[in-house]
Design a protein around this motif. Structure first.
Motif, PDB file in Angstrom:
ATOM      1  N   VAL A 104       6.808 -74.708  38.495  1.00 50.08           N
ATOM      2  CA  VAL A 104       5.374 -74.837  38.753  1.00 50.08           C
ATOM      3  C   VAL A 104       4.718 -73.464  38.832  1.00 50.08           C
ATOM      4  O   VAL A 104       3.641 -73.230  38.258  1.00 50.08           O
ATOM      5  CB  VAL A 104       5.128 -75.642  40.038  1.00 50.08           C
ATOM      6  CG1 VAL A 104       3.661 -75.559  40.465  1.00 50.08           C
ATOM      7  CG2 VAL A 104       5.535 -77.099  39.838  1.00 50.08           C
ATOM      8  N   ILE A 105       5.359 -72.542  39.531  1.00 47.78           N
ATOM      9  CA  ILE A 105       4.801 -71.189  39.626  1.00 47.78           C
ATOM     10  C   ILE A 105       4.735 -70.540  38.242  1.00 47.78           C
ATOM     11  O   ILE A 105       3.724 -69.942  37.861  1.00 47.78           O
ATOM     12  CB  ILE A 105       5.627 -70.323  40.591  1.00 47.78           C
ATOM     13  CG1 ILE A 105       5.521 -70.871  42.015  1.00 47.78           C
ATOM     14  CG2 ILE A 105       5.167 -68.863  40.546  1.00 47.78           C
ATOM     15  CD1 ILE A 105       6.463 -70.212  43.001  1.00 47.78           C
ATOM     16  N   ALA A 106       5.818 -70.657  37.474  1.00 45.34           N
ATOM     17  CA  ALA A 106       5.852 -70.059  36.141  1.00 45.34           C
ATOM     18  C   ALA A 106       4.783 -70.663  35.240  1.00 45.34           C
ATOM     19  O   ALA A 106       4.208 -69.963  34.389  1.00 45.34           O
ATOM     20  CB  ALA A 106       7.234 -70.243  35.530  1.00 45.34           C
ATOM     21  N   ALA A 107       4.500 -71.952  35.412  1.00 45.16           N
ATOM     22  CA  ALA A 107       3.514 -72.626  34.573  1.00 45.16           C
ATOM     23  C   ALA A 107       2.080 -72.303  34.973  1.00 45.16           C
ATOM     24  O   ALA A 107       1.221 -72.070  34.112  1.00 45.16           O
ATOM     25  CB  ALA A 107       3.741 -74.142  34.631  1.00 45.16           C
ATOM     26  N   LEU A 108       1.791 -72.272  36.275  1.00 44.64           N
ATOM     27  CA  LEU A 108       0.419 -72.097  36.747  1.00 44.64           C
ATOM     28  C   LEU A 108       0.046 -70.654  37.054  1.00 44.64           C
ATOM     29  O   LEU A 108      -1.126 -70.274  36.962  1.00 44.64           O
ATOM     30  CB  LEU A 108       0.183 -72.954  37.995  1.00 44.64           C
ATOM     31  CG  LEU A 108       0.286 -74.465  37.834  1.00 44.64           C
ATOM     32  CD1 LEU A 108      -0.133 -75.154  39.120  1.00 44.64           C
ATOM     33  CD2 LEU A 108      -0.560 -74.953  36.666  1.00 44.64           C
ATOM     34  N   TRP A 109       1.016 -69.855  37.462  1.00 48.84           N
ATOM     35  CA  TRP A 109       0.767 -68.457  37.804  1.00 48.84           C
ATOM     36  C   TRP A 109       1.773 -67.571  37.056  1.00 48.84           C
ATOM     37  O   TRP A 109       2.655 -66.954  37.677  1.00 48.84           O
ATOM     38  CB  TRP A 109       0.898 -68.244  39.313  1.00 48.84           C
ATOM     39  CG  TRP A 109      -0.107 -69.018  40.100  1.00 48.84           C
ATOM     40  CD1 TRP A 109      -1.402 -68.681  40.355  1.00 48.84           C
ATOM     41  CD2 TRP A 109       0.102 -70.294  40.752  1.00 48.84           C
ATOM     42  NE1 TRP A 109      -2.016 -69.643  41.118  1.00 48.84           N
ATOM     43  CE2 TRP A 109      -1.114 -70.646  41.379  1.00 48.84           C
ATOM     44  CE3 TRP A 109       1.196 -71.145  40.869  1.00 48.84           C
ATOM     45  CZ2 TRP A 109      -1.264 -71.820  42.102  1.00 48.84           C
ATOM     46  CZ3 TRP A 109       1.051 -72.327  41.579  1.00 48.84           C
ATOM     47  CH2 TRP A 109      -0.164 -72.660  42.189  1.00 48.84           C
ATOM     48  N   PRO A 110       1.706 -67.509  35.737  1.00 48.05           N
ATOM     49  CA  PRO A 110       2.711 -66.786  34.949  1.00 48.05           C
ATOM     50  C   PRO A 110       2.831 -65.316  35.309  1.00 48.05           C
ATOM     51  O   PRO A 110       3.908 -64.726  35.143  1.00 48.05           O
ATOM     52  CB  PRO A 110       2.233 -66.976  33.507  1.00 48.05           C
ATOM     53  CG  PRO A 110       0.781 -67.344  33.616  1.00 48.05           C
ATOM     54  CD  PRO A 110       0.653 -68.103  34.889  1.00 48.05           C
ATOM     55  N   GLU A 111       1.759 -64.734  35.825  1.00 42.67           N
ATOM     56  CA  GLU A 111       1.809 -63.324  36.204  1.00 42.67           C
ATOM     57  C   GLU A 111       2.721 -63.073  37.407  1.00 42.67           C
ATOM     58  O   GLU A 111       3.147 -61.937  37.639  1.00 42.67           O
ATOM     59  CB  GLU A 111       0.398 -62.807  36.504  1.00 42.67           C
ATOM     60  CG  GLU A 111      -0.237 -63.312  37.790  1.00 42.67           C
ATOM     61  CD  GLU A 111      -0.827 -64.721  37.690  1.00 42.67           C
ATOM     62  OE1 GLU A 111      -1.409 -65.192  38.698  1.00 42.67           O
ATOM     63  OE2 GLU A 111      -0.723 -65.337  36.597  1.00 42.67           O
ATOM     64  N   ARG A 112       3.058 -64.115  38.150  1.00 38.55           N
ATOM     65  CA  ARG A 112       3.918 -63.952  39.323  1.00 38.55           C
ATOM     66  C   ARG A 112       5.406 -64.147  38.985  1.00 38.55           C
ATOM     67  O   ARG A 112       6.262 -63.922  39.841  1.00 38.55           O
ATOM     68  CB  ARG A 112       3.532 -64.955  40.429  1.00 38.55           C
ATOM     69  CG  ARG A 112       2.074 -64.970  40.822  1.00 38.55           C
ATOM     70  CD  ARG A 112       1.544 -63.592  41.231  1.00 38.55           C
ATOM     71  NE  ARG A 112       2.149 -63.060  42.418  1.00 38.55           N
ATOM     72  CZ  ARG A 112       1.658 -63.194  43.647  1.00 38.55           C
ATOM     73  NH1 ARG A 112       0.543 -63.890  43.824  1.00 38.55           N
ATOM     74  NH2 ARG A 112       2.257 -62.621  44.688  1.00 38.55           N
ATOM     75  N   CYS A 113       5.692 -64.600  37.771  1.00 35.99           N
ATOM     76  CA  CYS A 113       7.071 -64.913  37.382  1.00 35.99           C
ATOM     77  C   CYS A 113       7.555 -63.921  36.333  1.00 35.99           C
ATOM     78  O   CYS A 113       7.182 -64.008  35.166  1.00 35.99           O
ATOM     79  CB  CYS A 113       7.148 -66.342  36.859  1.00 35.99           C
ATOM     80  SG  CYS A 113       8.815 -66.850  36.390  1.00 35.99           S
ATOM     81  N   LYS A 114       8.399 -62.994  36.759  1.00 36.14           N
ATOM     82  CA  LYS A 114       8.962 -62.008  35.828  1.00 36.14           C
ATOM     83  C   LYS A 114       9.946 -62.671  34.874  1.00 36.14           C
ATOM     84  O   LYS A 114      10.018 -62.331  33.682  1.00 36.14           O
ATOM     85  CB  LYS A 114       9.667 -60.903  36.616  1.00 36.14           C
ATOM     86  CG  LYS A 114      10.358 -59.845  35.754  1.00 36.14           C
ATOM     87  CD  LYS A 114      11.012 -58.786  36.626  1.00 36.14           C
ATOM     88  CE  LYS A 114      11.802 -57.794  35.759  1.00 36.14           C
ATOM     89  NZ  LYS A 114      10.932 -57.070  34.823  1.00 36.14           N
ATOM     90  N   ALA A 115      10.719 -63.587  35.370  1.00 30.84           N
ATOM     91  CA  ALA A 115      11.677 -64.353  34.575  1.00 30.84           C
ATOM     92  C   ALA A 115      12.051 -65.581  35.388  1.00 30.84           C
ATOM     93  O   ALA A 115      11.807 -65.651  36.603  1.00 30.84           O
ATOM     94  CB  ALA A 115      12.909 -63.525  34.227  1.00 30.84           C
TER      95      ALA A 115
END
Length: 351
Positions: free
Chosen positions: A163-174
Motif C-alpha cells: 500500500v505504501i509503495a502504491a500510494l506513496w512511492p517516494e517513501r519506498c526505496k525498494a
C-alpha cells in the motif's frame, strides 16, 4: 550474496551464547526512546538458545506510540521489516542481524494491536483496515526522520508495504513482498475463491461471527487458535513451544482482538472502515501499479500462495523486478528462511 562468515557471526545462535555481531547503535530523533538502555542492540540469547530482541524502543507516531526493535548503523540504508498475523517482530529476529551486518539500519515495529504498540487515545477506533496500517508506518518513518526506506514484509506486513509503495512511492526505496501484490479490493473480495483456498481462510469466516470474536477475546482460546494457524500454514517448520510462546506474548496487547476482528470483517465488507481513509481506499480499489524496485517471494507450501509462479500479479509491478519461489517453505517465510529473505532485501535495494 550474504557473506556467510558474517552470517555466522551475526546470527550467533549457539546454545546459550548471545549474538556476537558488533553493531553500531543508531541515534534517532530525540523523541525516540529505548525501553531499556540506549542505542541498537543485537538479539540476545532467548529461550533454548534462540535469539530475541532486546532494548526495545518506543516512539510517538500519529495515532500510536509504536514499539519497535532496531539494529545496525545509524546512517545505513533503512529497512522496515513488517510482520503479519498471527505473528510479531520475532519473525525477523534472525533476518535483522543479517541485514545489519551488511550495513543496513533495520527497524522492526509491532503493528497496531500487537506487542508494545499502543493507541495514544482511548477514543481512537481500533481499526484494522489496510490504509490505516500503512499510515501508521508512514507516521513511524516521519517520527524517525526517514524520507524513504526499503519495505519488506509478509502477510499483513506485505500488504502494508504494498500500500505504501502504491500510494506513496517516494517513501519506498525498494520492496520485498511475500505473496506478491496483496492490496485488497473490497468489491473483488465479495467473490468466492476456489474451495481449497476458502478452506485455508477458515479463521476469516470464524472471525465474522460472535463466536470468533469471543474466542479472540479469550486468552486461552486465542492462544490455541493462533497456534493452530501456525501449525497448518507452515507444515514443515519445526518450531518448538518456546518459539511460539515468545510471539504469543505480543497477542496480550489490550487492542489485539479488536484490531484483528475488524481487519478480517472489513475485508469481507462486514465492518465499515473510517471516513478518514476513504480517499486512500478508493485509490487502492483501482489496483495501482507499484513502480519501486521489487522482489516478490512465493512460499511453496503456503496455502495462500496463488498459483502461476507470480504471473497473477506480475502486471502490478512496473519497475526493476525479480520473482523467487522458496521450495519447502510455509507462510512465515522470514522466520522459516531468514537467509533467503535477507538476501531478497539486499538484492531489492540494488535492483
Amino acid at each position: 550474496m550474504i557473506n556467510r562468515r558474517r552470517f555466522g557471526t551475526a546470527v550467533g545462535l549457539s546454545a546459550g551464547g548471545a549474538v556476537a555481531a558488533a553493531l553500531a547503535g543508531p541515534s534517532g530523533p530525540a523523541h525516540a526512546s529505548a525501553a531499556t538502555g540506549t542505542g541498537a542492540t543485537a538479539p540476545a540469547a532467548g529461550p533454548r538458545g534462540r535469539a530475541t530482541f532486546s532494548a526495545l524502543k518506543k516512539v510517538k507516531a500519529g495515532l500510536l506510540e509504536i514499539g519497535y526493535a532496531e539494529m545496525g548503523p545509524a546512517h545505513g540504508t533503512p529497512v522496515l521489516c513488517l510482520h503479519g498475523w498471527p505473528y510479531d517482530i520475532h519473525s525477523f529476529v534472525e533476518v535483522a542481524p543479517l541485514l545489519a551486518a551488511e550495513g543496513h539500519r533495520v527497524i522492526v515495529p509491532y503493528l497496531r494491536g500487537h506487542g508494545t504498540t499502543r493507541f495514544v487515545s482511548p477514543r481512537t477506533f481500533r481499526n484494522g483496515q489496510q490504509s490505516a496500517l500503512a499510515l501508521d508506518i508512514i507516521a513511524l518513518m516521519d517520527a524517525l526522520g526517514l524520507e524513504n526506506a526499503v519495505l519488506a514484509g509478509f502477510d499483513w506486513g506485505a500488504r502494508t508495504a504494498d500500500v505504501i509503495a502504491a500510494l506513496w512511492p517516494e517513501r519506498c526505496k525498494a520492496l520485498v513482498s511475500v505473496g506478491g501484490y496483496l492490496v485488497i479490493n473490497l468489491e473483488a473480495n465479495l467473490q468466492p475463491l476456489p474451495p481449497a483456498t476458502e478452506h485455508a481462510w477458515w479463521y476469516q469466516f470464524y472471525f465474522a461471527t460472535d463466536r470468533g470474536r469471543i474466542a479472540m477475546e479469550d486468552r486461552a482460546k486465542r492462544h490455541d487458535l493462533t497456534r493452530l494457524v501456525w501449525d497448518t500454514v507452515s507444515p514443515t517448520w519445526d518450531f518448538d513451544d518456546a518459539t511460539f510462546e515468545r510471539t504469543a506474548a505480543a497477542f496480550e496487547n489490550p487492542d489485539y482482538a479488536a484490531v484483528v476482528i475488524h481487519n478480517y470483517r472489513w475485508r469481507l465488507s462486514l465492518a465499515e472502515g473510517e471516513q478518514r481513509y476513504e480517499t486512500y481506499e478508493k485509490r487502492l480499489a483501482t489496483r495501482p501499479v507499484i513502480t519501486a524496485p521489487t522482489v516478490t517471494l512465493d512460499a511453496e507450501l503456503d496455502p495462500f500462495t496463488v498459483p502461476g509462479n507470480g504471473s497473477a500479479y506480475r502486471d502490478r509491478f512496473s519497475g526493476p523486478y525479480d520473482h523467487r519461489v522458496l521450495k519447502g517453505i510455509g507462510h512465515n517465510l522470514p522466520q522459516e528462511a531468514p537467509e533467503a529473505f535477507a538476501q531478497a532485501v539486499i538484492d531489492a535495494a540494488r535492483l
